[in-house]
Design an enzyme around this catalytic site. Structure first.
Site, short mmCIF file in Angstrom:
data_model
loop_
_atom_site.label_atom_id
_atom_site.label_comp_id
_atom_site.label_asym_id
_atom_site.label_seq_id
_atom_site.Cartn_x
_atom_site.Cartn_y
_atom_site.Cartn_z
CB SER A 299 -0.86 0.04 1.27
OG SER A 299 -0.09 0.48 2.38
CG ASP A 300 1.59 5.78 -1.49
OD1 ASP A 300 2.55 5.92 -0.70
OD2 ASP A 300 1.44 6.50 -2.49
CB CYS A 301 3.41 5.60 3.37
SG CYS A 301 4.78 4.59 2.77
CB ALA A 303 -2.85 3.69 1.12
#
Ligand SMILES: *[C@@H]1O[C@H](CO)[C@@H](O)[C@H](O)[C@H]1NC(C)=O
Ligand SMILES: *[C@@H]1O[C@H](CO)[C@@H](O)[C@H](O)[C@H]1NC(C)=O
Ligand SMILES: *[C@@H]1O[C@H](CO)[C@@H](O)[C@H](O)[C@H]1NC(C)=O
Ligand SMILES: *[C@@H]1O[C@H](CO)[C@@H](O)[C@H](O)[C@H]1NC(C)=O
Ligand SMILES: *[C@@H]1O[C@H](CO)[C@@H](O)[C@H](O)[C@H]1NC(C)=O
Ligand SMILES: *[C@@H]1O[C@H](CO)[C@@H](O)[C@H](O)[C@H]1NC(C)=O
Ligand SMILES: *[C@@H]1O[C@H](CO)[C@@H](O)[C@H](O)[C@H]1NC(C)=O
Ligand SMILES: *[C@@H]1O[C@H](CO)[C@@H](O)[C@H](O)[C@H]1NC(C)=O
Length: 777
Positions: A299-301, A303
């Site tokens: 996941s993006d940070c 997210a």
């Protein structure tokens, strides 16, 4: 007695040194899993390199307790001492050089720098796949070297950023390879192969270990960070199936299918109501299923957390755990899964099998990096030493990239290059001209050597005067009189203007497309009073509207340098003084200021005639431009012609498949109906003759475009279908061959997202040359 004391002293000193040595060894070699010095833990089947990775991953997962499992689902994965498994940090960055961002990199040991290549938007403008590959290979080797030296805590790099540069205001446009999906896809493939240690052509890594892991991000349609009231954390991008199919997806498809990337990062935003990290179709059906992703999805940070706290898509924190794990995400950058996975299990929102699925991918990844085979220094890549970091070779490559990326946008009456002999004095003006950090753009590390543009020019012309001109890059105040004074005293004036990370960056999109504050006023005043035409150097990632400078006769030359990396000063100076012939071309359309009236949150690529929506990128945008995609001058002239084209008609008439018109007037045929066999046979071999007509040798990218002869909004106005670099001496000519694949290059998407080929007349375009090809369906 005395001897005894001395003897003891010797022993103590000896032990002291030994322990120093041990400590030292420990500090330069990070602990590793499956250390054979522990007979118990190293005899587990998961440590047996002879077994298939899938079996080893199953074994390790089967030995973990639920509590241990939960902790492995986040970027900072702790050690599991009872199993001899070391800690792992998933988050490292390496967009254009080993970066100081992310959690995995330490620049506080003996290694204090790593080669900093140009920011990607400038590297893209070389249009040189082989160069892209060599840069990535160098970054991958430097990452391995840092890992071997204990200054990188993980080999999973979260790059490349392969969202297309859909809107010129995007703060992260600088990180991308521009606006063309095919080109960005090619960049992705070259970058991934280099980082991972594959060959340029691919296929070398069949069974071998990865040098490092690359990650295709941000999946998908994240090309707005923070504009007006829209933030990437909550933005629900309404994306048409048609645009997904022929603009947003292609780079990711190439990155996974051809690049064989070992990771994908799901983006913060929602697409058509679904958060990307909770989208089963996207992560599992498409990336893993259709494209065959082997690797992990991150996941993006934060997210995952945003799905609950910001998007309210998840009603309870545990719903975000369930939605993402069930969609196919494997690791959470952040801590949401660490905090809420146990309760999600207890509430029966996830099953242990969901966790095991993710962990299987995560441990497989670490094994593919060779991190479960015992002492990494004795394995493949174990001999890559710190001497490779900032090596002469890598720094030369950073310089080569900057040289070949810089774009000459204007050169009135062949004003440039300047003669070194006739340049007795220079005035350099610009708030960032004497700053070395600005040259790196974002996701930077520390340069091997800091050289500012001013210092580069001073090296050639000792009598160089300097004035910042503006207070800051935003130029809320300008010292026009003082700057004009020094400009008047110099033979030539170099103005270094543009943007920096305070204007365009992650989480900050621009609202305007002009130069900030009083920059324009300052430039115009100096150009007016200088004795000779001035040189304008534009340092920026996203494009700026410099129409005023294009039209101003007192501005003799304009150079765009992107953020040129640590070789930028040398490259710019060589170009200004004619030691290098510029050949870079713009990888993005430069729009006029008025484009900022187009809502950035409108994701449509195609124009809409009924309300004047102009569309986006050179493929669809129908409004005026400051500079075209692919534009760039050089100190010589090249001429092109079509030397041969293997066929000028593509016949699909005999295929017994459905043809539709949908809402267009022409018939089209679906690529899936044509089938791979016929597709491959239809390849057109196009030979282009190129001649350097000028007096200076040059490296030059040849861009081949395709245009449908009938302009309709559904159909791209033109599309890049190939690019090749040629090196030509003055007066020399050569031929270069393009394999044009109709099922790839003649396609566009229908409204249902299927790729089709339209019947009708097309033109192959190179320079001013045209060659007609007819498609019959
Ligand atoms: C470098 O920084 C890391 C993390 O802050 C720390 O654990 C380590 O001890 C530092 N190393 C040196 C040599 O200072
Ligand atoms: C955007 O945010 C500003 C400030 O928070 C607010 O005044 C404005 O009404 C918002 N605009 C829209 C279109 O929501
Ligand atoms: C440019 O920067 C360098 C390094 O910070 C500094 O030593 C030098 O004095 C500066 N030059 C000018 C003209 O300000
Ligand atoms: C380069 O500049 C950066 C940022 O100012 C600094 O941290 C670094 O130590 C410098 N590197 C060298 C090699 O001087
Ligand atoms: C201009 O830039 C400076 C330095 O980044 C900043 O402190 C200031 O707030 C900016 N001014 C405006 C109006 O944005
Ligand atoms: C290239 O050709 C154009 C048009 O013929 C001419 O104006 C220009 O001066 C030439 N430039 C060079 C560098 O030869
Ligand atoms: C063609 O379209 C018809 C009607 O929609 C459909 O029944 C048929 O299966 C299609 N044939 C092919 C080859 O796709
Ligand atoms: C084209 O057809 C689709 C459905 O088949 C429709 O949604 C779309 O609005 C049509 N586009 C135009 C420009 O008429």
């Amino acid at each position: 007695m005395g001897n005894q004391i001395t003897y003891n002293k010797v022993i103590i000193t000896f032990i002291f040194f030994i322990s120093l040595l041990v400590l030292h060894t420990e500090s330069i070699r990070p602990p590793f899993s499956c250390d054979s010095s522990n007979k118990v833990t190293s005899s587990f089947p998961f440590c047996n390199a002879a077994l298939p990775i899938s079996q080893r991953a199953n074994d390790v997962v089967s030995r973990l307790t639920v509590d241990e499992k939960v902790l492995q689902l986040v970027n900072g994965a702790p050690e599991i001492p009872r199993l001899g498994i070391s800690a792992y940090e998933w988050w490292s960055e390496g967009l254009h050089g080993v970066s100081r961002h992310g959690k995995g990199t330490l620049f506080n040991g003996t290694i204090k720098a790593a080669t900093q290549f140009p920011q990607i938007i400038l590297t893209a403008s070389t249009f040189d796949e082989d160069l892209w590959y060599r840069i990535a290979l160098a970054i991958g080797r430097e990452a391995r070297a840092m890992y071997n030296a204990g200054q990188l805590k993980g080999l999973t790099l979260w790059a490349p950023n392969i969202n297309i540069l859909r809107d010129p205001r995007w703060g992260r446009g600088q990180e991308t390879a521009g606006e063309d999906p095919m080109m960005v896809g090619k960049y992705a493939v070259a970058y991934v192969r280099g980082i991972q240690g594959d060959s340029f052509e691919g296929g070398k890594l069949q069974d071998g270990h990865l040098q490092a892991s690359a990650c295709c991000k941000h999946f998908i349609s994240q090309d707005l960070d923070n504009w007006n009231n829209f933030s990437r954390y909550t933005f629900d991008a309404h994306v048409l199936k048609q645009d997904l199919a022929d603009s947003f997806e292609p780079p990711f498809k190439s990155c996974v299918e051809q690049g064989k990337a070992s990771s994908v990062m799901c983006a913060y935003n929602l697409v058509n109501g679904i958060p990307n990290c909770a989208n089963f179709d996207l992560l599992t059906t498409i990336a893993r299923g259709q494209w065959g992703l082997q690797g992990y999805i991150v996941s993006d940070c934060d997210a995952v957390d945003k799905i609950y706290t910001a998007q309210h898509y998840a009603k309870e924190p545990e719903d975000a755990v369930a939605a993402t794990l069930k969609a196919g995400m494997d690791v959470n950058c952040g801590s949401h899964l660490k905090t809420y996975t146990k309760s999600a299990l207890e509430k029966k929102k996830v099953q242990e099998s969901d966790i095991d699925r993710a962990l299987h991918n995560l441990f497989s990844m670490r094994m593919r990096l060779g991190l479960f085979n015992g002492d990494p220094s004795k394995l493949e890549y174990g001999d890559i030493s710190a001497a490779e970091i900032c090596s002469q070779e890598h720094r030369a490559l950073a310089l080569e990239a900057a040289r070949n990326g810089i774009v000459l946008l204007k050169n009135s009456d062949r004003f440039l290059p300047l003669s070194k002999m006739n340049t007795k004095s220079l005035a350099v003006i610009g708030p960032k001209a004497n700053d070395s950090e600005v040259l790196l753009g974002n996701y930077e590390g520390y340069s091997c050597k800091n050289v500012t543009l001013l210092q580069g020019l001073q090296g050639y012309v000792p009598n160089t005067m300097y004035h910042p001109g503006c207070n800051f890059i935003n130029c809320t105040s300008a010292a026009i009189n003082e700057a004009v004074d020094i400009a008047k005293k110099a033979d030539y004036v170099v103005l270094v203007m543009g943007l920096d990370q305070t204007i365009e960056r992650e989480q900050q999109d621009r609202s305007e497309l002009g130069l900030p504050g009083m920059q324009e006023k300052l430039i115009t005043a100096i150009a007016q009073s200088a004795s000779k035409p001035v040189i304008l150097v534009l340092m920026c990632g996203g494009p700026v509207d410099v129409s005023f400078a294009k039209d101003n006769q007192k501005i003799g030359g304009i150079l765009w340098v992107g953020y040129p990396g640590e070789g930028g000063a040398a490259a710019l100076t060589e170009i200004i003084f004619g030691e290098h012939n510029p050949g870079g071309k713009l990888p993005v359309t430069w729009y006029p200021k008025e484009f900022s009236k187009v809502p950035m949150n409108d994701m449509r690529m195609r124009p809409v005639a009924s309300n004047g929506y102009p569309g986006r990128t050179y493929r669809f945008y129908n409004g005026p431009k400051v500079f075209e995609f692919g534009y760039g001058l050089s100190y010589t002239n090249y001429s092109y012609s079509f030397a041969s084209v293997s066929q000028n008609t593509l016949q699909f008439k005999n295929l017994k498949v459905n043809k539709t018109t949908e809402n267009r007037s022409a018939l089209n045929i679906a690529v899936s109906d044509i089938g791979p066999e016929v597709c491959n046979k239809a390849t057109i071999s196009v030979k282009v003759a190129v001649k350097n007509q000028g007096e200076m040798a040059g490296k030059h990218p040849v861009l081949l475009f395709l245009r449908h002869s009938k302009a309709e909004d559904e159909v791209p106005r033109k599309s890049l279908i190939g690019f090749k670099s040629v090196n030509l001496k003055a007066g020399e000519n050569t031929q270069t061959t393009f394999d044009v694949k109709p099922c790839e290059h003649f396609t566009r998407a229908n409204t249902d997202g299927s790729l089709v080929i339209d019947e009708g007349k097309y033109l192959l375009l190179v320079g001013n040359g045209e060659y007609p090809v007819t498609v019959v369906v």
